[in-house]
Design an enzyme around this catalytic site. Sequence first.
Site, mmCIF file in Angstrom:
data_model
loop_
_atom_site.group_PDB
_atom_site.id
_atom_site.type_symbol
_atom_site.label_atom_id
_atom_site.label_comp_id
_atom_site.label_asym_id
_atom_site.label_seq_id
_atom_site.Cartn_x
_atom_site.Cartn_y
_atom_site.Cartn_z
ATOM 1 N N CYS A 191 -12.639 -20.444 26.999
ATOM 2 C CA CYS A 191 -13.765 -21.391 26.956
ATOM 3 C C CYS A 191 -14.701 -21.219 28.149
ATOM 4 O O CYS A 191 -15.781 -21.811 28.169
ATOM 5 C CB CYS A 191 -13.249 -22.825 26.930
ATOM 6 S SG CYS A 191 -12.289 -23.206 25.471
ATOM 7 N N HIS A 197 -17.657 -28.673 30.776
ATOM 8 C CA HIS A 197 -17.101 -28.178 29.511
ATOM 9 C C HIS A 197 -16.639 -29.376 28.685
ATOM 10 O O HIS A 197 -16.027 -30.311 29.201
ATOM 11 C CB HIS A 197 -15.932 -27.235 29.802
ATOM 12 C CG HIS A 197 -15.207 -26.784 28.569
ATOM 13 N ND1 HIS A 197 -15.861 -26.339 27.445
ATOM 14 C CD2 HIS A 197 -13.879 -26.719 28.279
ATOM 15 C CE1 HIS A 197 -14.971 -26.011 26.518
ATOM 16 N NE2 HIS A 197 -13.767 -26.240 27.002
ATOM 17 N N ASN A 222 -14.324 -29.479 20.953
ATOM 18 C CA ASN A 222 -14.356 -28.394 21.933
ATOM 19 C C ASN A 222 -14.791 -27.106 21.224
ATOM 20 O O ASN A 222 -14.035 -26.560 20.429
ATOM 21 C CB ASN A 222 -12.961 -28.255 22.546
ATOM 22 C CG ASN A 222 -12.863 -27.126 23.568
ATOM 23 O OD1 ASN A 222 -13.756 -26.292 23.681
ATOM 24 N ND2 ASN A 222 -11.758 -27.103 24.286
#
Length: 337
Positions: A120, A253, A283
């Site tokens: 990520c 994030h 996410n």
Amino acid sequence: MIGQANGRPVSITGLGCAVPDRVVTNADLAHLVDTSDEWIVTRTGIHERRLAKPGELAMSELALPAAREALDQAGVAGAEVDTLIVATVTPDMAFPSTAAILADQLGSTDAAAYDLSAGCTGFMYAIAQAYGMISGGLSRKVLVVGGDILSSILDWTDRSTLVLFGDGAGAVVMEQVPNGGFLGFELGADGGGGDSLWLPGSGSRKFEDPDRYVKMNGREVFKFATRVMVTSAQAILEECGKTMDEIDVYVPHQANIRIIDHAARKLGVPKEKIVVNVDRYGNTSSGSIPLALADAATDGRLRPGSLVLMTGMGAGLTWGSALMEWTADVAGMKAAA
Ligand SMILES: CC(C)(COP(=O)(O)OP(=O)(O)OC[C@H]1O[C@@H](n2cnc3c(N)ncnc32)[C@H](O)[C@@H]1OP(=O)(O)O)[C@@H](O)C(=O)NCCC(=O)NCCS
């Protein structure tokens, strides 16, 4: 790695993003596994996510509209792009790279094109590389795409992972600017913790009977995330001689609202400066930060002169922060819909 961006000034000059049309709510997921809207909202802050229909989209197909929007906004033609980086853990295939496929579709025939794997955190790694290429004089116009079709690697019977993720992509064009732009980067990786979030059987290592789905130790990743989201942000602020009070827009994030809230509390970021969209998208891995930048552009928070702090974390385990003075006029930009 940590450093100030002391080379030629480089900034983001165009921004675009794309998500699949299909909205999947927590109630929809409760038809698949033993979960509930209440559990998901309380533990993660996620209400819904965008998911491609199984087999519907390859990564390059989600990247293409995001890339076109970013190029349009920057006023850059595909043929002018000289480096194209796609940060993803769900490329169309191992090779050719998704970046090479995208370069072909955009007519970027002179571009170096490659995929980058940093979970990520991929988008953060990719913009740091793009900065280095431009400030060092190797590139002039770099297209960076971050995104994933995570739905393609999830176990749709595993409630501990499937509720967390969504599909999405964002793209930025990076170029030299007269002044402003990136001030510094901090990036790190801890391979020792890699098996807290991993995809066994997806490469050359032999596993007995791997099922090739995301495996995660949620509690370990949570501990890691709450630590690095704070330490990475503090490190880059100190490196660049800035304080949290000077930050106008904080783009963390988007993994879990509890992780975001924890980081914001420890760093002392007031609510109005935090960009949150985990409730709508879940996410989206490397798509998370550019999607959040697009939201901040849409709601008018991202203006020329805004000091922006971005921090990502994810598989690897990896993390990364960037500090920049925003330069592009993105007023009126639409969020991904
Ligand atoms: C995954 C996460 C939301 C779980 O929250 P948590 O508060 O740690 O919950 P726990 O893991 O302690 O699980 C609590 C209980 O809920 C259960 N549970 C797990 N997923 C569930 C779900 N989707 N629905 C209902 N119950 C669930 C567990 O089985 C456990 O039950 P038990 O107590 O009977 O064993 C949290 O650990 C997290 O966000 N971790 C980070 C994950 C992440 O961000 N990954 C990507 C990084 S880029």
